[in-house]
Design an enzyme around this catalytic site. Sequence first.
Site, PDB file in Angstrom:
ATOM      1  N   GLU A  74       0.835  -1.195   0.000  1.00  0.00           N
ATOM      2  CA  GLU A  74       0.000   0.000   0.000  1.00  0.00           C
ATOM      3  C   GLU A  74       0.873   1.249   0.000  1.00  0.00           C
ATOM      4  OE1 GLU A  74      -3.080   0.198   2.921  1.00  0.00           O
ATOM      5  OE2 GLU A  74      -3.972  -1.694   2.292  1.00  0.00           O
ATOM      6  N   HIS A  79      -5.241   0.532  -2.039  1.00  0.00           N
ATOM      7  CA  HIS A  79      -5.590  -0.854  -1.755  1.00  0.00           C
ATOM      8  C   HIS A  79      -5.077  -1.682  -2.927  1.00  0.00           C
ATOM      9  CE1 HIS A  79      -9.300  -0.144   1.103  1.00  0.00           C
ATOM     10  NE2 HIS A  79      -8.151   0.266   1.632  1.00  0.00           N
TER      11      HIS A  79
END
Length: 123
Positions: free
Chosen positions: A25, A73
Amino acid sequence: MKIHSINREALKLILGASKTSHPNEFAGILRADKGVITEVLLLPGTFSSEQSAIMRLHMMPIDSTACGTVHSHPTPNPEPSQADLELFNKFGEVHIIVASPYKEESWCAYDHQGRGIELKVTE
């Protein structure tokens, strides 16, 4: 300050950083000027993995232009997790989640309670 849009160059930076960080991430602090997100501040000591990105908010300089957070994400799901909602509630007015494949249409913005909001993309 009410945030109503994001500058296209700032969005491109976010999308590129998210893609480069994949499968980990990416995370940063959003900065705005006159209601427009214009920059992303990267905090020292940010830890990033495939499951999360942990920003050390205590490392953030005193900055009146900071308006929220952005993170990616590594899946196609831009919905906030429980951990995301807890962060949103602690800091900032607007939060962006960018989902894989990190294209201009694969991001969503949320308010501090995790409700979806619309941000215009400006030049």
